[in-house]
Design an enzyme around this catalytic site. Structure first.
Site, PDB file in Angstrom:
ATOM      1  NE  ARG A   1     -12.468   2.947   6.793  1.00  0.00           N
ATOM      2  CZ  ARG A   1     -11.320   2.268   6.029  1.00  0.00           C
ATOM      3  NH1 ARG A   1     -10.562   4.064   6.140  1.00  0.00           N
ATOM      4  NH2 ARG A   1     -11.235   1.829   5.743  1.00  0.00           N
TER       5      ARG A   1
ATOM      6  CB  SER B   1      -5.954  -0.825  -0.719  1.00  0.00           C
ATOM      7  OG  SER B   1      -5.834   0.081   1.098  1.00  0.00           O
TER       8      SER B   1
ATOM      9  CD  GLU C   1     -10.467  -4.812   6.386  1.00  0.00           C
ATOM     10  OE1 GLU C   1      -9.457  -4.532   6.679  1.00  0.00           O
ATOM     11  OE2 GLU C   1     -10.781  -5.753   6.089  1.00  0.00           O
TER      12      GLU C   1
ATOM     13  CD  GLU D   1      -2.956  -1.063   2.824  1.00  0.00           C
ATOM     14  OE1 GLU D   1      -3.696   0.198   2.522  1.00  0.00           O
ATOM     15  OE2 GLU D   1      -1.934  -1.864   3.347  1.00  0.00           O
TER      16      GLU D   1
ATOM     17  CE1 TYR E   1      -7.199   4.656  -0.288  1.00  0.00           C
ATOM     18  CE2 TYR E   1      -6.736   2.361  -1.347  1.00  0.00           C
ATOM     19  CZ  TYR E   1      -6.827   3.486  -0.209  1.00  0.00           C
ATOM     20  OH  TYR E   1      -7.214   2.371   0.780  1.00  0.00           O
TER      21      TYR E   1
ATOM     22  CG  ASN F   1      -9.059  -0.313   8.130  1.00  0.00           C
ATOM     23  OD1 ASN F   1      -8.372  -1.194   7.436  1.00  0.00           O
ATOM     24  ND2 ASN F   1     -10.450  -0.690   8.096  1.00  0.00           N
TER      25      ASN F   1
ATOM     26  N   GLY G   1      -6.496   5.970   5.748  1.00  0.00           N
ATOM     27  CA  GLY G   1      -6.319   6.298   4.837  1.00  0.00           C
ATOM     28  C   GLY G   1      -6.046   7.738   5.457  1.00  0.00           C
TER      29      GLY G   1
ATOM     30  CG  ASP H   1     -13.802  -1.132   7.008  1.00  0.00           C
ATOM     31  OD1 ASP H   1     -14.156   0.208   7.307  1.00  0.00           O
ATOM     32  OD2 ASP H   1     -13.085  -1.568   5.891  1.00  0.00           O
TER      33      ASP H   1
END
Length: 326
Positions: free
Chosen positions: A263, A154, A279, A26, A224, A281, A285, A265
């Site tokens: 964060r 990602s 998951e 990433e 992205y 994070n 990002g 999801d």
């Protein structure tokens, strides 16, 4: 000229390193995140400097007397506890969760095991090998199902599998990125994400973001590099349902021992509105397409102020009390 508030903030933060780039798959996204964070901190008068661990030795952080660092690295070697451990040794406070929480969150299977132990809903899963009985995996989890690397983010290496004969190729793709590959029950429904800021019981969930991707394919490109994915924030959900999902995100954050920011999801199953954690994070990002800044803006927090708030919470995993003696 800096305002008095900016001058005070710059003094409190000292010399700040923004860690971005790195060696993970990433890297490209991390470069974009770090550039945004660096510009934001500098706009607030903070003495911030770029630092790419792929190009410089971490020992330079101590040698050049950095007071704290903002981790804008994504994936392995930045989000998985290894960097956090090095910073602990250097005694340099850093943003985001500590060593253990970062390591667990990077391992999707271990994350699920922790959540399941706490009674938090997450899709069923099975770890795969090249010798897996593909028909048995499909029978256990149902079709379609998701195959993905256990330690990547990602959506890299992720495949939605509709038939048993697609499983070997999906496994091979994921295995190119990671020695640990998992199959996961597919949850058909609404995709949401929930950012969390703060420490322990004082942590707060930001407004939910509903994600509507082209053909329901929220892949690397649509995350992205395109403008075709829709992000709804406010989400448009009933207040009670939004609060339920925010509470689930907070519970997932606390179960892993996260701090600072992360964060989560979430998928909400269409058939019964049951939310499932996918998951979490721990170094999300911070690009122009990223979700935490989007939710923060709706909550009244600008990108620049968000970066400062995250930086303010930089810490070490454990700080011994002043009266501790060997």
């Amino acid at each position: 000229m800096m305002t008095m508030e900016q001058a005070a903030m710059a003094t409190a933060f000292g010399k700040v390193g923004v860690l971005f780039g790195g060696r993970s798959a990433e890297r490209e996204v991390s470069l974009m995140s770090g550039a945004g964070v660096l510009a934001a901190l500098r706009s607030k008068g903070i003495d911030a400097h770029p630092f790419d661990p792929a190009e410089r030795d971490l020992a330079e952080l101590a040698a050049q007397k950095f007071d704290r660092v903002f981790i804008a690295l994504h994936g392995r070697y930045g989000e998985d506890g290894t960097l956090q451990g090095a910073l602990e040794q250097l005694r340099i406070p850093y943003t985001g969760p500590g060593v253990l929480a970062s390591a667990i969150a990077m391992d999707k299977a271990m994350t699920k095991r922790v959540w399941l132990a706490d009674g938090l809903a997450t899709p069923r899963f099975e770890m795969l090998t090249a010798q897996s009985d593909w028909a048995a995996v499909a029978a256990k989890l149902g079709l379609p199902l998701i195959v993905k690397p256990a330690h990547e983010g990602s959506t890299l290496g992720l495949t939605k599998v509709s038939t048993v004969d697609q499983l070997p190729a999906a496994y091979a793709l994921a295995a190119k990125l990671d020695g640990a590959v998992m199959a996961e029950q597919f949850v058909a429904g609404m995709e949401l994400t929930c950012a969390v800021l703060g420490q322990g019981e004082a942590a707060n969930a930001l407004p939910l973001i509903r994600i509507i991707a082209p053909d329901d394919n929220y892949d690397y490109q649509n995350k992205y590099f395109t403008n075709t994915t829709q992000y709804l924030c406010p989400s448009g959900l009933p207040a009670a349902q939004e609060a339920q999902i925010q509470a689930l995100a907070l519970a997932s954050y606390r179960a892993l021992g996260c701090r600072g920011w992360s964060r989560a999801d979430v998928m909400v199953r269409a058939s019964d509105n049951q939310p499932f954690l996918l998951e979490i994070n721990t170094s999300p990002g911070m690009t122009g397409h990223s979700l935490v800044p989007m939710a923060a803006k709706v909550a009244g927090l600008s990108y620049e102020d968000l970066c400062c708030e995250i930086l303010k919470q930089a810490a070490l995993d454990m700080t011994p009390s002043a009266d501790w003696k060997p």
